[in-house]
Design an enzyme around this catalytic site. Structure first.
Site, PDB file in Angstrom:
ATOM      1  CD  GLU A 103      12.840   0.059   8.694  1.00 36.86           C
ATOM      2  OE1 GLU A 103      13.791   0.725   9.129  1.00 36.86           O
ATOM      3  OE2 GLU A 103      12.891  -1.153   8.463  1.00 36.86           O
TER       4      GLU A 103
ATOM      5  CB  CYS B 262      14.099   8.552   6.712  1.00 37.34           C
ATOM      6  SG  CYS B 262      15.169   7.442   5.796  1.00 37.34           S
TER       7      CYS B 262
ATOM      8  CE  LYS C 233      -1.756   3.412   2.742  1.00 39.58           C
ATOM      9  NZ  LYS C 233      -1.538   4.343   1.695  1.00 39.58           N
TER      10      LYS C 233
ATOM     11  CD  GLU D 262      11.126  13.373  10.126  1.00 38.93           C
ATOM     12  OE1 GLU D 262       9.953  13.067  10.355  1.00 38.93           O
ATOM     13  OE2 GLU D 262      11.942  12.607   9.586  1.00 38.93           O
TER      14      GLU D 262
HETATM   15  P1  NAP Z   1       3.256   8.946   6.706  1.00 47.30           P
HETATM   16  O1  NAP Z   1       2.344  10.084   6.515  1.00 47.30           O
HETATM   17  O2  NAP Z   1       3.320   8.316   8.052  1.00 47.30           O
HETATM   18  O3  NAP Z   1       2.818   7.862   5.620  1.00 47.30           O
HETATM   19  C1  NAP Z   1       3.550   6.666   5.401  1.00 47.30           C
HETATM   20  C2  NAP Z   1       2.616   5.637   4.813  1.00 47.30           C
HETATM   21  O4  NAP Z   1       1.719   5.202   5.826  1.00 47.30           O
HETATM   22  C3  NAP Z   1       1.715   6.132   3.695  1.00 47.30           C
HETATM   23  O5  NAP Z   1       1.464   5.051   2.825  1.00 47.30           O
HETATM   24  C4  NAP Z   1       0.471   6.560   4.428  1.00 47.30           C
HETATM   25  O6  NAP Z   1      -0.659   6.576   3.620  1.00 47.30           O
HETATM   26  C5  NAP Z   1       0.374   5.501   5.497  1.00 47.30           C
HETATM   27  N1  NAP Z   1      -0.234   5.924   6.738  1.00 47.30           N
HETATM   28  C6  NAP Z   1       0.092   7.007   7.485  1.00 47.30           C
HETATM   29  N2  NAP Z   1      -0.653   7.050   8.607  1.00 47.30           N
HETATM   30  C7  NAP Z   1      -1.457   5.964   8.569  1.00 47.30           C
HETATM   31  C8  NAP Z   1      -2.457   5.469   9.436  1.00 47.30           C
HETATM   32  N3  NAP Z   1      -2.795   6.090  10.564  1.00 47.30           N
HETATM   33  N4  NAP Z   1      -3.098   4.325   9.098  1.00 47.30           N
HETATM   34  C9  NAP Z   1      -2.787   3.702   7.955  1.00 47.30           C
HETATM   35  N5  NAP Z   1      -1.833   4.118   7.080  1.00 47.30           N
HETATM   36  C10 NAP Z   1      -1.181   5.246   7.378  1.00 47.30           C
HETATM   37  O7  NAP Z   1       4.733   9.298   6.288  1.00 47.30           O
HETATM   38  P2  NAP Z   1       5.197  10.041   4.956  1.00 47.30           P
HETATM   39  O8  NAP Z   1       4.833  11.481   5.085  1.00 47.30           O
HETATM   40  O9  NAP Z   1       4.705   9.284   3.765  1.00 47.30           O
HETATM   41  O10 NAP Z   1       6.768   9.853   5.017  1.00 47.30           O
HETATM   42  C11 NAP Z   1       7.613  10.734   5.678  1.00 47.30           C
HETATM   43  C12 NAP Z   1       8.013  10.183   7.015  1.00 47.30           C
HETATM   44  O11 NAP Z   1       8.582   8.891   6.833  1.00 47.30           O
HETATM   45  C13 NAP Z   1       9.084  10.981   7.696  1.00 47.30           C
HETATM   46  O12 NAP Z   1       8.808  11.062   9.066  1.00 47.30           O
HETATM   47  C14 NAP Z   1      10.344  10.167   7.448  1.00 47.30           C
HETATM   48  O13 NAP Z   1      11.359  10.392   8.379  1.00 47.30           O
HETATM   49  C15 NAP Z   1       9.814   8.795   7.517  1.00 47.30           C
HETATM   50  N6  NAP Z   1      10.696   7.850   6.830  1.00 47.30           N
HETATM   51  C16 NAP Z   1      11.457   7.003   7.583  1.00 47.30           C
HETATM   52  C17 NAP Z   1      12.331   6.136   6.958  1.00 47.30           C
HETATM   53  C18 NAP Z   1      13.206   5.207   7.745  1.00 47.30           C
HETATM   54  O14 NAP Z   1      13.825   4.352   7.148  1.00 47.30           O
HETATM   55  N7  NAP Z   1      13.297   5.343   9.053  1.00 47.30           N
HETATM   56  C19 NAP Z   1      12.416   6.117   5.558  1.00 47.30           C
HETATM   57  C20 NAP Z   1      11.617   7.008   4.829  1.00 47.30           C
HETATM   58  C21 NAP Z   1      10.749   7.866   5.485  1.00 47.30           C
HETATM   59  P3  NAP Z   1      -1.210   7.968   3.011  1.00 47.30           P
HETATM   60  O15 NAP Z   1      -0.131   8.548   2.198  1.00 47.30           O
HETATM   61  O16 NAP Z   1      -2.375   7.550   2.206  1.00 47.30           O
HETATM   62  O17 NAP Z   1      -1.564   8.854   4.177  1.00 47.30           O
END
Ligand code: NAP
Length: 461
Positions: free
Chosen positions: A229, A263, A155, A362
């Protein structure tokens, strides 16, 4: 019916939309994945590895479509050519180590007994991926999970709505069976309900801390393994013996590449007082060279942020820091393309401290804070004054000093004289609110399989 949209940061238009699946339709996808899994796992490992590599190759053949599609979805300039370098490097590396990583641990093989621990696929693995490196973050789990004999459902983020669909298309066209790797479009509530129903044996979530919390809550009691992650606030520490130009080059690139949406991007830098002034001056000059603009223009080196709401967060953090005494050193006149929306100029802030949200939360944008330090102890204290722990980038000519400091830093990866790179031979992991992931490397394979003991007694008398 809910429709999921990708709003392009290029011009605010709706670039793509897909209907969100109902829980029932998603459950059918899971049922097909479960039915297909045993036959997939029975295939020889080498066959699974080769099919995954063919899928990777097929995606590479689609580069002409993939590169502008990434730009439209999340704003990365086309001049950087997509994510194929890391995508291929990671896939090839996990392919090369799969046989050893999944080999049984032999305890005894004698006339009387065979005793060993084998690794068995979990079953159905769910990958929830973020938009910031949409292909590379997904492949970290997709490739080893499939190679290990799991079936995978992906997803993807709404911002990169087309990525899961395209990956699945590439893999299926390359010969991976239909039900072995499937894409779903889901809203948050359905995602959580599907997880809570015990649909999956392992869930890998890459994204925000809040998202990670929701997924962990949804999975509670299902006993599915969960890899999380999550976010970071990664520090750089430049010691007095550092190669100054190399430090500026790597740390500024780490802070601003991909509009700072990494990230493991560098978000705060501590510099020994002896190098501080020179470091700041060179850093400001470095980022001032960016050409902000439309990511489809091959001249553009800094694209818009993926969404204007992410840029608004960065703007608010910078404004708050400035209101509390920070100085923003990059001249806005150099970046007339900054439109107050998704197109955001890079920024370097000094006179910052940890009372400011900018140095604690962040930022995930092309803005970095630099502080002067007097000693290793002071730098260690500041680096650890964070709720996150993904990577720390130490700059010195002395590996023993870096290792000593590294042992004191609460982080997932310690870098010396490099930053913002994911080595597929090392486990990708974090601590504190960065979660408890563990992908790539031999350990990544271990996390995507379960151990199974064989205790075979050959003699009965
Ligand atoms: P996000 O908003 O948390 O979304 C990540 C994924 O999860 C998306 O597919 C999102 O879907 C889904 N999602 C989010 N909240 C959800 C919930 N409550 N229930 C079900 N699905 C949910 O994160 P992002 O904005 O895409 O990515 C940026 C973040 O990722 C940053 O904080 C970054 O540091 C972190 N990151 C960490 C790593 C690592 O390796 N540690 C790597 C890359 C990124 P939708 O888009 O449809 O909301």
């Amino acid at each position: 019916m809910t429709v999921i949209q990708c709003i392009s940061p290029i011009d605010g238009s709706v670039y793509a939309e897909r209907p969100a699946m109902s829980l029932e339709a998603a459950a059918e996808v899971v049922a097909r994945a479960r039915k297909a899994q045993k036959a997939w796992a029975r295939r020889p490992l080498e066959e699974r590895v080769q099919l995954v590599l063919k899928g990777v190759a097929r995606l590479n053949e689609m580069a002409d479509e993939v590169v502008p599609e990434i730009a439209w979805q999340m704003g990365r300039p086309v001049r950087y050519g997509g994510e194929f370098k890391g995508f291929n490097e990671r896939s090839n590396y996990v392919a090369a180590i799969a046989a050893d990583a999944l080999a049984p641990i032999e305890v005894e093989s004698s006339a009387s007994f065979e005793r060993r621990i084998e690794r068995e696929a979990h079953g159905v693995v769910f990958v929830i991926a973020p938009w910031n490196y949409p292909y590379m973050t997904a492949i970290n789990t997709v490739a080893p999970a499939l190679m290990a004999g799991n079936t995978v459902i992906i997803k993807h983020a709404s911002q990169t709505l087309l990525v899961g669909e395209r990956m699945v298309r590439a893999f299926v066209e390359a010969g991976v069976p239909d039900d072995v790797f499937q894409n779903v479009f889901l809203d948050h509530a359905t995602t959580s309900a599907l997880i809570a129903a015990g649909s999956f044996n392992f869930i890998n979530f890459t994204g925000s801390v809040e998202g990670g919390r929701s997924i962990e809550r949804a999975a509670a009691g299902t006993f599915a393994g969960v890899g999380l992650e999550l976010g970071g606030k990664d520090p750089g520490y430049v010691m007095e013996d550092a190669d100054l130009d190399a430090a500026v080059d790597t740390l500024m690139d780490g802070a601003t590449y991909n509009s700072g949406q990494c990230c493991c991007g560098i978000e705060r830098i501590y510099v020994n007082e002896k190098l501080y002034d020179a470091f700041v001056e060179k850093s400001v000059a470095w980022v001032s060279n960016y050409k902000l603009g439309n990511p489809l223009d091959p001249e553009t080196t800094l694209g818009p942020m993926a969404n204007k709401r992410f840029a608004a967060t960065v703007r608010a953090q910078v404004a708050d820091a400035v209101s509390k005494g920070a100085k923003a050193l990059v001249d806005p006149k150099l970046f007339p393309q900054d439109d107050g929306g998704a197109y955001l100029m890079p920024q370097v802030l000094v006179d910052v401290d940890h009372s400011m949200e900018f140095m604690r939360e962040e930022t995930f944008g092309p803005a970095v804070g630099i502080m002067k330090v007097k000693s290793d102890d002071e730098a260690i204290e500041l680096m650890n004054d964070s709720k996150y722990g993904l990577t720390a980038s130490l700059w010195t000519q002395d590996p023993a000093r870096a290792a000593r400091i590294g042992r004191e830093v609460e982080t997932g990866t310690v870098f010396m004289n490099r930053a913002d790179y994911l080595d597929p031979a090392l486990v990708w992991t974090g601590c504190k609110e960065t979660g408890r992931g563990g992908s790539l490397s031999v350990l990544g394979f271990h996390n995507l399989t379960r151990p199974k003991s064989y205790h075979l007694k050959k003699v009965t008398k």
